[in-house]
Design a protein around this motif. Structure first.
Motif, PDB file in Angstrom:
ATOM      1  N   ALA A 397      -4.343  -0.677  -1.962  1.00  0.00           N
ATOM      2  CA  ALA A 397      -3.134   0.099  -2.212  1.00  0.00           C
ATOM      3  C   ALA A 397      -1.959  -0.627  -1.579  1.00  0.00           C
ATOM      4  O   ALA A 397      -2.131  -1.552  -0.771  1.00  0.00           O
ATOM      5  N   VAL A 398      -0.757  -0.203  -1.940  1.00  0.00           N
ATOM      6  CA  VAL A 398       0.459  -0.813  -1.402  1.00  0.00           C
ATOM      7  C   VAL A 398       1.329   0.284  -0.799  1.00  0.00           C
ATOM      8  O   VAL A 398       1.610   1.294  -1.453  1.00  0.00           O
ATOM      9  N   ALA A 399       1.739   0.101   0.455  1.00  0.00           N
ATOM     10  CA  ALA A 399       2.647   1.041   1.109  1.00  0.00           C
ATOM     11  C   ALA A 399       4.066   0.831   0.605  1.00  0.00           C
ATOM     12  O   ALA A 399       4.359  -0.148  -0.094  1.00  0.00           O
ATOM     13  N   GLY A 400       4.951   1.747   0.987  1.00  0.00           N
ATOM     14  CA  GLY A 400       6.318   1.701   0.481  1.00  0.00           C
ATOM     15  C   GLY A 400       7.068   0.437   0.850  1.00  0.00           C
ATOM     16  O   GLY A 400       7.938  -0.022   0.096  1.00  0.00           O
ATOM     17  N   ASN A 401       6.766  -0.163   2.001  1.00  0.00           N
ATOM     18  CA  ASN A 401       7.456  -1.386   2.413  1.00  0.00           C
ATOM     19  C   ASN A 401       6.794  -2.647   1.897  1.00  0.00           C
ATOM     20  O   ASN A 401       7.187  -3.755   2.277  1.00  0.00           O
ATOM     21  N   GLY A 402       5.761  -2.497   1.055  1.00  0.00           N
ATOM     22  CA  GLY A 402       5.082  -3.650   0.481  1.00  0.00           C
ATOM     23  C   GLY A 402       3.827  -4.075   1.212  1.00  0.00           C
ATOM     24  O   GLY A 402       3.121  -4.979   0.751  1.00  0.00           O
ATOM     25  N   ALA A 403       3.524  -3.469   2.357  1.00  0.00           N
ATOM     26  CA  ALA A 403       2.286  -3.800   3.062  1.00  0.00           C
ATOM     27  C   ALA A 403       1.079  -3.407   2.216  1.00  0.00           C
ATOM     28  O   ALA A 403       1.094  -2.378   1.533  1.00  0.00           O
ATOM     29  N   ILE A 404       0.039  -4.232   2.249  1.00  0.00           N
ATOM     30  CA  ILE A 404      -1.184  -3.967   1.485  1.00  0.00           C
ATOM     31  C   ILE A 404      -2.188  -3.260   2.385  1.00  0.00           C
ATOM     32  O   ILE A 404      -2.454  -3.704   3.508  1.00  0.00           O
ATOM     33  N   LEU A 405      -2.729  -2.152   1.905  1.00  0.00           N
ATOM     34  CA  LEU A 405      -3.781  -1.426   2.602  1.00  0.00           C
ATOM     35  C   LEU A 405      -5.080  -1.643   1.840  1.00  0.00           C
ATOM     36  O   LEU A 405      -5.134  -1.445   0.628  1.00  0.00           O
ATOM     37  N   SER A 406      -6.122  -2.051   2.557  1.00  0.00           N
ATOM     38  CA  SER A 406      -7.386  -2.359   1.903  1.00  0.00           C
ATOM     39  C   SER A 406      -8.540  -1.786   2.708  1.00  0.00           C
ATOM     40  O   SER A 406      -8.591  -1.940   3.936  1.00  0.00           O
ATOM     41  N   VAL A 407      -9.445  -1.080   2.003  1.00  0.00           N
ATOM     42  CA  VAL A 407     -10.688  -0.609   2.619  1.00  0.00           C
ATOM     43  C   VAL A 407     -11.751  -1.642   2.308  1.00  0.00           C
ATOM     44  O   VAL A 407     -12.060  -1.900   1.142  1.00  0.00           O
ATOM     45  N   LEU A 408     -12.299  -2.248   3.359  1.00  0.00           N
ATOM     46  CA  LEU A 408     -13.201  -3.383   3.219  1.00  0.00           C
ATOM     47  C   LEU A 408     -14.513  -3.080   3.932  1.00  0.00           C
ATOM     48  O   LEU A 408     -14.520  -2.741   5.118  1.00  0.00           O
ATOM     49  N   GLN A 409     -15.617  -3.230   3.201  1.00  0.00           N
ATOM     50  CA  GLN A 409     -16.935  -2.979   3.785  1.00  0.00           C
ATOM     51  C   GLN A 409     -17.684  -4.298   3.930  1.00  0.00           C
ATOM     52  O   GLN A 409     -17.840  -5.042   2.953  1.00  0.00           O
ATOM     53  N   PRO A 410     -18.180  -4.615   5.113  1.00  0.00           N
ATOM     54  CA  PRO A 410     -19.020  -5.808   5.258  1.00  0.00           C
ATOM     55  C   PRO A 410     -20.287  -5.675   4.420  1.00  0.00           C
ATOM     56  O   PRO A 410     -20.845  -4.580   4.284  1.00  0.00           O
ATOM     57  N   ASN A 411     -20.731  -6.789   3.855  1.00  0.00           N
ATOM     58  CA  ASN A 411     -21.906  -6.710   2.975  1.00  0.00           C
ATOM     59  C   ASN A 411     -23.214  -6.602   3.745  1.00  0.00           C
ATOM     60  O   ASN A 411     -24.277  -6.566   3.133  1.00  0.00           O
ATOM     61  N   ASP A 412     -23.157  -6.516   5.072  1.00  0.00           N
ATOM     62  CA  ASP A 412     -24.384  -6.262   5.838  1.00  0.00           C
ATOM     63  C   ASP A 412     -24.662  -4.768   5.974  1.00  0.00           C
ATOM     64  O   ASP A 412     -25.605  -4.359   6.651  1.00  0.00           O
ATOM     65  N   GLY A 413     -23.827  -3.935   5.319  1.00  0.00           N
ATOM     66  CA  GLY A 413     -24.049  -2.502   5.335  1.00  0.00           C
ATOM     67  C   GLY A 413     -23.376  -1.767   6.470  1.00  0.00           C
ATOM     68  O   GLY A 413     -23.467  -0.532   6.548  1.00  0.00           O
ATOM     69  N   SER A 414     -22.679  -2.447   7.342  1.00  0.00           N
ATOM     70  CA  SER A 414     -21.984  -1.767   8.434  1.00  0.00           C
ATOM     71  C   SER A 414     -20.768  -1.021   7.884  1.00  0.00           C
ATOM     72  O   SER A 414     -20.349  -1.241   6.745  1.00  0.00           O
ATOM     73  N   PRO A 415     -20.190  -0.095   8.656  1.00  0.00           N
ATOM     74  CA  PRO A 415     -19.119   0.768   8.132  1.00  0.00           C
ATOM     75  C   PRO A 415     -17.898  -0.005   7.655  1.00  0.00           C
ATOM     76  O   PRO A 415     -17.586  -1.095   8.153  1.00  0.00           O
ATOM     77  N   ALA A 416     -17.211   0.590   6.711  1.00  0.00           N
ATOM     78  CA  ALA A 416     -15.994  -0.009   6.166  1.00  0.00           C
ATOM     79  C   ALA A 416     -14.850   0.139   7.159  1.00  0.00           C
ATOM     80  O   ALA A 416     -14.860   0.993   8.058  1.00  0.00           O
ATOM     81  N   THR A 417     -13.835  -0.694   6.976  1.00  0.00           N
ATOM     82  CA  THR A 417     -12.653  -0.719   7.835  1.00  0.00           C
ATOM     83  C   THR A 417     -11.410  -0.661   6.963  1.00  0.00           C
ATOM     84  O   THR A 417     -11.354  -1.296   5.906  1.00  0.00           O
ATOM     85  N   LEU A 418     -10.417   0.101   7.403  1.00  0.00           N
ATOM     86  CA  LEU A 418      -9.110   0.103   6.746  1.00  0.00           C
ATOM     87  C   LEU A 418      -8.226  -0.922   7.442  1.00  0.00           C
ATOM     88  O   LEU A 418      -8.009  -0.842   8.659  1.00  0.00           O
ATOM     89  N   GLU A 419      -7.724  -1.885   6.670  1.00  0.00           N
ATOM     90  CA  GLU A 419      -6.857  -2.917   7.233  1.00  0.00           C
ATOM     91  C   GLU A 419      -5.516  -2.923   6.522  1.00  0.00           C
ATOM     92  O   GLU A 419      -5.411  -2.584   5.344  1.00  0.00           O
ATOM     93  N   ARG A 420      -4.487  -3.304   7.273  1.00  0.00           N
ATOM     94  CA  ARG A 420      -3.126  -3.429   6.728  1.00  0.00           C
ATOM     95  C   ARG A 420      -2.703  -4.893   6.819  1.00  0.00           C
ATOM     96  O   ARG A 420      -2.910  -5.549   7.842  1.00  0.00           O
TER      97      ARG A 420
END
Length: 567
Positions: A397-420
């Motif tokens: 997704a993209v925030a109003g100021n253009g920053a990209i928000l991404s939910v990324l899950q490691p392929n080893d099955g560990s929990p996903a992380t929200l990164e900006r």
């Protein structure tokens, strides 16, 4: 508990216009009556605006997962078993059917206007032997600004195309919100319906492309490319820019097509460097993870996939000022990598997951810059040409100021992380995300609505403007998607099936309505808050006062205002 402080904030905001509170009241299995009452007089007897109808699924053309995480374009929403189109001016569009007096069914579209008033904008009798089949195509086109829709019928004896106003006004020529458009004997393909701010575009089954002015009296004109040798075809999925000024399509002989763009005036123009086997966009509900063909918001750049030999991604400068970037070319990736998922526009650039199934990094590319930018850097070695990464992108997704928000899950099955990602700088916003991002709604003038990141450790609301943390719930507390009023954000917090309405003022203080049976809240206008609870029914809070406007019914659903559903 929150009423007095909230009333003081609301009283100092915008002047009020007439508003309606509108809700669905169940009258049988799957059937509803639509009730309305004036928000200025909520204790008055409600009127029935539409009786004995069923809500139907509704689908729009060019739908992507990323679209649902924007607040500035029309998008499809689904909550509580109901599906509708959310319009950025805060109206809603539903599909419905109801029995006809002489037998059979009629089918139509119900618009809940921004002020809460309900309006049937188009309705037609059913078709088929029993008159109980929908006369409309399987999807409609809706303008990004939410002011118009394009609806095609599928009756084999009389195919029609309708321009529908969603701004509360009528066409003078029909005295109604809808007017018909003549395309001749060639019916429109519902998958091509594309609506802009002043014109619409569509393709027809006999390989034609039409542009239709949205204004009353506007007639269809052909913008089908001419002078293309061979037996030509048009792909059924169009692309569109979010500013509503440009559409695009694939046209030409099979596997020797060009990407054409067409604006509000002028002819369709081929923008790709040579004819090839360019891939269809691929939209929901048929294709997840797309699109593979996409315009940025102002149609100055286009991301396309050339599948002549193998899928290769490119980013092209539509104006031809800078060179085309071969995003997945050999200098950027080795061995060959061609899976590109969840692209989002970021100015003239695009960001997307690139890799092989289950092994991605988040990359960014723009016209005129040959090298891709690896934002997540999980590949080994940490330099171009890049190999596969070790992540699975779940949301972009993209925030109003253009920053990209991404939910990324490691392929080893560990929990996903929200990164900006601010430019190329990445920041972990939330670890252990355990569900899809959600996007709230916002009143005009109230700023960008927040995102919700679900997490068993306590859900997080993320500022919709800059992607920074806004409110972190305690462990185990679930939050609804929020609604932004002028001066506050409202949401439902729940745990173990019990909920509470929470209002977070913009200076950071919290006010809680502690009814544990609260099911949903909505903002009817800057000074009117609706709280629906199992114990007390639907309550209207206005300038410190409260009134119950209807008794408790199990399946009641608010459809006006900015609604948020608990949990």
């Amino acid at each position: 508990m929150f009423l007095r402080p909230l009333a003081l904030v609301c009283a100092a905001t915008l002047p009020l216009s007439a508003q309606s509170i509108t809700w669905l009241e169940p009258v049988g299995t799957g059937s509803f009556d639509l009730h309305r009452v004036d928000s200025a007089n909520p204790t008055a007897a409600p009127s029935v605006a539409l009786a004995g109808f069923e809500l139907l699924p509704i689908e729009i053309s060019q739908r992507t997962r990323q679209q649902a995480l924007r607040d500035d374009v029309s998008h499809r929403r689904a909550e509580g078993g109901r599906v509708w189109i959310e319009l950025p001016a805060h109206g809603r569009l539903f599909a419905f059917r109801r029995p006809m007096p002489g037998g059979g069914m009629s089918f139509g579209y119900l618009h809940i206007e921004a002020d809460g008033d309900p309006r049937v904008v188009l309705e037609r009798p059913g078709i088929g032997l029993a008159g109980d089949e929908s006369p409309f195509g399987d999807r409609i086109g809706v303008a990004p600004d939410g002011r118009h829709a394009l609806v095609a019928t599928v009756d084999e004896n009389l195919s029609q195309l309708f321009v529908v106003r969603l701004d509360g006004q009528d066409f003078a020529s029909t005295g109604a919100p809808a007017r018909g458009v003549d395309l001749g004997p060639d019916p429109a393909d519902p998958s091509t319906l594309t609506v802009g701010s002043s014109v619409a575009w569509c393709g027809t089954e006999r390989v034609g492309v039409h542009r239709i002015p949205l204004a009353d009296g506007g007639t269809a004109e052909s913008v089908t490319p001419t002078g293309v040798p061979g037996e030509v075809d048009i792909k059924a999925e169009f692309i569109a820019s979010a500013d509503g000024r440009t559409a695009g399509f694939l046209f030409g002989p099979d596997e020797q097509q060009h990407v054409y763009l067409v604006g509000e005036v002028g002819p369709a123009v081929a923008v790709t460097p040579h004819p090839s086997k360019y891939e269809d966009p691929g939209y929901l509900p048929e294709v997840a993870g797309g699109p593979r063909l996409m315009l940025n918001d102002d149609a100055t750049s286009v991301f396309y996939t050339d599948g002549a030999l193998r899928d290769e991604g490119f980013v092209l400068d539509v104006q031809g000022v800078t060179s085309t970037t071969h995003w997945t070319g050999d200098p950027n990736f080795t061995p060959y990598i061609g899976v590109i998922i969840l692209p989002v526009p970021a100015g003239r650039a695009f960001a997307a997951g690139i890799g092989d199934p289950g092994r991605f990094d988040l990359h960014m590319a723009e016209p005129g810059v040959p090298a891709t930018t690896n934002l997540t850097l999980t590949a080994n070695p940490l330099s171009a040409p890049w190999t596969e990464g070790s992540l699975i992108p779940l949301d972009n997704a993209v925030a109003g100021n253009g920053a990209i928000l991404s939910v990324l899950q490691p392929n080893d099955g560990s929990p996903a992380t929200l990164e900006r990602f601010d430019g190329t700088v990445g920041t972990v916003v939330k670890a252990h995300v355990d569900g899809d991002l959600g996007r709230g709604l916002s009143m005009i003038g109230a700023g960008a609505p927040a995102f919700r990141a679900p997490c068993a450790q306590g859900d997080l609301l993320v500022d919709g403007h800059d992607g920074t943390p806004l409110f972190h719930a305690p462990r185990g507390i679930r939050l609804s998607t929020p609604v932004h009023g002028v001066g506050y954000t409202a949401f439902v917090a729940s745990i173990g099936g019990a909920g509470a309405a929470v209002f977070r003022m913009f200076e950071g203080s919290l006010f809680v309505h502690s009814d544990p049976t609260v099911r949903s809240i909505a903002l009817a206008d800057p000074s009117t808050v609706l709280i629906d609870s199992a114990a007390h029914g639907l309550c209207v809070f206005r300038l410190g006062g409260a009134a119950h406007v209807l008794s408790n019914t199990p399946n009641r659903a608010l459809v006006s205002g900015l609604a948020t559903i608990g949990g």
